[in-house]
Enzyme design. Structure first.
Site, PDB file in Angstrom:
ATOM      1  N   ASP A 376       0.126  -7.532  -1.790  1.00 23.64           N
ATOM      2  CA  ASP A 376      -0.039  -6.464  -0.804  1.00 23.64           C
ATOM      3  C   ASP A 376      -1.412  -5.833  -1.073  1.00 23.64           C
ATOM      4  O   ASP A 376      -1.789  -5.668  -2.223  1.00 23.64           O
ATOM      5  CB  ASP A 376       1.077  -5.437  -0.980  1.00 23.64           C
ATOM      6  CG  ASP A 376       0.952  -4.311   0.013  1.00 23.64           C
ATOM      7  OD1 ASP A 376       0.750  -4.614   1.196  1.00 23.64           O
ATOM      8  OD2 ASP A 376       1.036  -3.142  -0.398  1.00 23.64           O
ATOM      9  N   ASP A 570       4.450  -2.598  -3.798  1.00 18.91           N
ATOM     10  CA  ASP A 570       5.113  -1.460  -4.418  1.00 18.91           C
ATOM     11  C   ASP A 570       6.598  -1.562  -4.123  1.00 18.91           C
ATOM     12  O   ASP A 570       7.015  -2.119  -3.116  1.00 18.91           O
ATOM     13  CB  ASP A 570       4.450  -0.138  -4.019  1.00 18.91           C
ATOM     14  CG  ASP A 570       5.035   0.455  -2.774  1.00 18.91           C
ATOM     15  OD1 ASP A 570       6.226   0.805  -2.811  1.00 18.91           O
ATOM     16  OD2 ASP A 570       4.303   0.561  -1.776  1.00 18.91           O
ATOM     17  N   ASP A 574       7.668  -2.113   0.023  1.00 18.19           N
ATOM     18  CA  ASP A 574       7.655  -3.561   0.178  1.00 18.19           C
ATOM     19  C   ASP A 574       8.987  -4.189  -0.225  1.00 18.19           C
ATOM     20  O   ASP A 574       9.061  -5.409  -0.401  1.00 18.19           O
ATOM     21  CB  ASP A 574       6.526  -4.169  -0.673  1.00 18.19           C
ATOM     22  CG  ASP A 574       5.160  -3.670  -0.224  1.00 18.19           C
ATOM     23  OD1 ASP A 574       5.014  -3.403   0.976  1.00 18.19           O
ATOM     24  OD2 ASP A 574       4.263  -3.541  -1.064  1.00 18.19           O
TER      25      ASP A 574
END
Lengths: 685, 125
Positions: A376, A570, A574
């Site tokens: 991410d 995180d 996520d």
């Protein structure tokens, strides 16, 4: 199942076991048993075969009454060794037998027991044994095998202690006392008495007692014991502090937020313990084998006895006994059973030492063979908060622009204000502030008219900014957000803000690629910004303009390409993508370490943790395979040799004493190999 | 083959048959979990050299609580894991540890120590 009973099993009263020194007590107890066995073993070895030694042979000739009496005394001594040093084998074998199970204890008890019984029959009723050459005693086998296996167990206890050192270290981190402020006074209280909400004083050089938030003062904390990061972290009012971390030179006051079982440390200990007691999937193969192993060895020993008795050379009974006993002794179900758990315990512990919490053996095995990693962008590759990166303006213009932005509520504005303040600029008051939606802001500062915004804002005011176009393009290509500044009707320069890349992201991504992984970046950002960051950090694939709820789908698409995918993000936003991935890595979770969606939790915010986690998994799985290969090879070679397959070829027949030494050695080899993992260190950046 | 060899061969064959029957074929008598006031079907298992009892019989549809008490120091039995049900528990010496399970399908669910030395079965009817 027809025969069932409803009887409750009577259990002994539950008594709390002392945790400390249990292994040390076990070790000492086993060593006492070893010394007793060894003391009896030395004379027993000489006196079992006195004719092999010149003077002894003259004094104790074969078939003499004197030798028989001496053997009888040895038999009693050997029985004492069985009872004292070998009691756990017989007790263990009996308990297992009652449940139709067989284990290492069964094999050792049978091996030593058969040797003792046969010897005793040879002494007491020698007439029963047809061949006079077979009227020998094997008390040396009884005693020395027992002693050697006990010694092996003692060394095993020592080595095992080392493999679970990580968890002991973690528990040892917990401070014993805390300085609570009550009614304005500082009181030293046991850390168990601290309540959430209590205010605590932390002096220089002291440990932070529990998790909390700084309410006064400032300091730098060494958090390496929890996060694995060696550089002390600055803490000031409002910052979160983690219990068990070490305060350096400052003093501060904190409010306790999590105490007892809720602290990060307690959660870490729990997670590590659970992971260490889980199973690596490859263990299922071992379980299948070990379910049949010991009874199969019993059958092999019987077959060996019969074959050597029927077809072996004279004295057939002697050979048959030796082969059966050696077969029982050499088989080592322990090496098989320990092969994966020992490595798992060490590997998971090693992770914890480096701020990496691997949830289970399953996660560890999959993490070791990932094909792709999806990172991410925001908060993982980058810090997740914009910073002032470029000020292609004079300090004076930056000062005025920052003053205008202070009045704005735009998220990027705060970055400019912070950037100006960092440069030590004093921000004046502004007048006539106006936010122009879709364009930017305008205001009057110290008598100057200042504009800050996009090109359309300047065009609207008829200001020519063509000289700045090249710089604007360059900054935008770097993934930054550039803004035009104009002062008193003419273009004054560009100010750019960007979510900056964490210091070690580039290196971490390079190392992930070096591990053979495809590295993808996932972000909601537009393609241009995403591509810019991707170029900067060197990822292979960019998944841009992905809405948060679509992240899991993107992971799934990669999986449909046949890849095993790790997702790093995180733990909260996520979570669906982390769950969808083959291995979910939750990053930078601070005191909230028990992230349900994560297979691996990285306590520090650095991407390096992902590299370390994958490297630890690979090192652990390599270790597991080495152990399994060793254990299978040992048993696969040892059993046929014990059965005497080499005898017709090269005349080699293993003695039971060698078998006992080999058996103990094989267990120790597995443990020592697992302990090699303790020396594993992550590569320094 | 002389009579003693014949005798030893026959005895060996019988011994092998006994081993196969005793360790692999003989069915265990299970202990039925008792439905407690908590709504759980409960049973207690002593861990000492083996799981005692090693076969627990329970009914489908009601949660099961197995309480383990490890009364030995050998590290072999330090953990128990129900592979098929994805549950693992640490068993500190001398402490009662309850493992709660809710298998949805009838069948036999094996449990074992981490090293695969001790084996037990949970039979859900």
């Amino acid at each position: 199942m027809s025969a069932t009973a409803t009887a409750e099993v009577r259990l002994p009263a539950a008594t709390p076991a002392p945790e400390l020194g249990e292994a040390e007590r076990d070790y000492r107890r086993l060593m006492r048993k070893w010394w007793f066995g060894a003391a009896v073993g030395v004379p027993t070895m000489f006196l079992s075969y006195p004719w092999l030694f010149p003077l002894l042979g003259d004094w104790l000739p074969r078939d003499s009454e004197r030798l028989r009496v001496l053997w009888a005394v040895m038999g009693v001594a050997a029985l004492a060794v069985l009872v004292y040093s070998g009691s756990q084998f017989f007790a263990g074998a009996w308990l297992a037998l009652r449940h139709r199970q067989a284990n290492m204890h069964t094999l050792i008890a049978m091996g030593t027991g058969v040797a003792w019984l046969y010897s005793t029959v040879a002494v007491v009723y020698p007439g029963i044994i047809p061949e006079s050459a077979s009227r020998e005693v094997y008390y040396d086998v009884t005693v020395v095998v027992t002693a050697l296996v006990v010694l092996g167990l003692a060394l095993e206890v020592k080595a095992r202690g080392r493999s679970s050192e990580a968890i002991k270290k973690l528990i040892g981190l917990q401070p014993k006392t805390a300085r609570v402020i009550r009614d304005g006074r500082e009181l030293d209280v046991p850390v168990e008495d601290v309540l959430a909400g209590d205010e605590l004083q932390v002096r220089p050089g002291e440990k932070v007692p529990v998790d909390g938030v700084v309410v006064a003062g400032a300091s730098a904390l060494d958090e390496s014991m929890i996060t694995g990061e060696s550089i002390p972290v600055a803490k000031t009012v409002g910052d979160e502090v983690i219990g068990a971390t070490m305060n350096t030179t400052g003093a501060f006051r904190m409010r306790a937020t999590k105490v007892g079982a809720d602290t990060a440390l307690a959660q870490i200990v729990r997670l590590v313990e659970d992971a260490q007691s889980s199973k690596v999937p490859v263990q299922r193969l071992v379980d299948l084998v070990s379910g049949y192993f010991t009874p199969a060895v019993l059958i092999l020993a019987i077959v060996g006895f019969v074959v050597w008795f029927d077809f072996g050379p004279a004295p057939a009974l002697t050979y048959a006994i030796i082969v059966a006993v050696t077969t029982l002794i050499i088989a080592c179900p322990c090496a098989l059973g320990m092969a994966t758990p020992m490595s798992l315990t060490t590997g998971v512990g090693k992770g914890a030492e480096n701020g990496i919490l691997i949830r289970s053996g399953d996660a560890l095995q999959v993490a070791s063979k990932l094909d792709a990693v999806v990172l991410d962008k925001t908060g993982t590759i980058t810090w997740g908060k914009p910073l002032l990166t470029d000020a292609l303006v004079s300090d004076e213009v930056l000062r005025l622009a920052a003053a205008v932005e202070r009045a704005s509520e735009h998220p990027l504005a705060a970055a400019i204000v912070a950037g100006a303040e960092e440069r030590g600029l004093e921000l004046p008051e502004v007048e006539n502030f106006e936010a122009i939606p879709g364009h930017g802001v305008r205001a009057t500062v110290e008598g100057h008219a200042l504009l800050l915004g996009n090109l359309r804002l300047l065009e609207r005011e008829g200001i020519d900014a063509s000289a700045l176009t090249a710089d604007w393009e360059r900054l935008a290509d770097e993934g930054k957000t550039p803004m035009y500044a104009a002062l008193d009707g003419s273009a004054a320069g560009l100010i750019a803000v960007a979510d900056t890349v964490k210091d070690d992201s580039v290196d971490a991504i390079r190392r992930l690629k070096a591990l053979g992984l495809e590295v993808a970046m996932i972000t909601g950002d537009n393609r241009r910004t995403a591509d810019a960051i991707a170029r900067l950090v060197g990822v292979d694939r960019v998944l841009a303009e992905v809405l948060p709820e679509e992240k899991a789908n993107e992971v799934k698409k990669l999986q449909l390409e046949g890849k095993r995918v790790g997702m790093v993000g995180d733990g909260i936003n996520d979570a669906p993508a982390l769950t969808q991935a083959d291995v979910g890595f939750a990053i930078g979770t601070g005191t909230d370490v028990a992230i349900e969606a994560a297979d691996v939790t990285l306590i520090s915010g650095s991407l390096r943790g992902v590299v370390t986690a994958i490297e630890i998994s690979q090192a652990t799985m390599r270790n597991v395979w080495q152990n399994l290969a060793g254990a299978f090879a040992y048993n696969g070679l040892g059993l046929p040799i014990a059965l005497g397959v080499l005898y017709p070829l090269v005349g080699l027949l293993l003695s039971p004493l060698m078998a006992a030494a080999a058996m103990s050695f094989s267990s120790l080899t597995v443990i020592s190999n697992a302990n090699r993992l303790r020396r594993w260190r992550p590569e320094e950046v | 083959m002389d009579p003693s060899q014949l005798l030893v061969t026959l005895a060996g064959a019988v011994a092998i048959a006994v081993v196969v029957w005793f360790f692999w074929l003989k069915q265990a008598a299970g202990v039925r979990a008792v439905l407690g006031s908590s709504g759980f079907q409960e049973a207690t298992i002593l861990v000492k050299g083996a799981y005692s009892p090693d076969t627990i019989v329970a009914e489908r549809g009601k949660p099961i609580r197995l309480t383990f008490l490890r009364d030995e120091s050998t590290p072999c039995s330090e953990t128990v894991s129900f592979d098929a049900l994805g549950r693992t528990a640490r068993l500190p010496e001398g402490k009662r540890v309850a493992v709660e399970l809710a298998p949805t399908e009838p069948g036999t669910y094996g449990f074992a120590c981490q090293m695969g030395m001790y084996h037990g079965k949970l039979v859900v009817e």
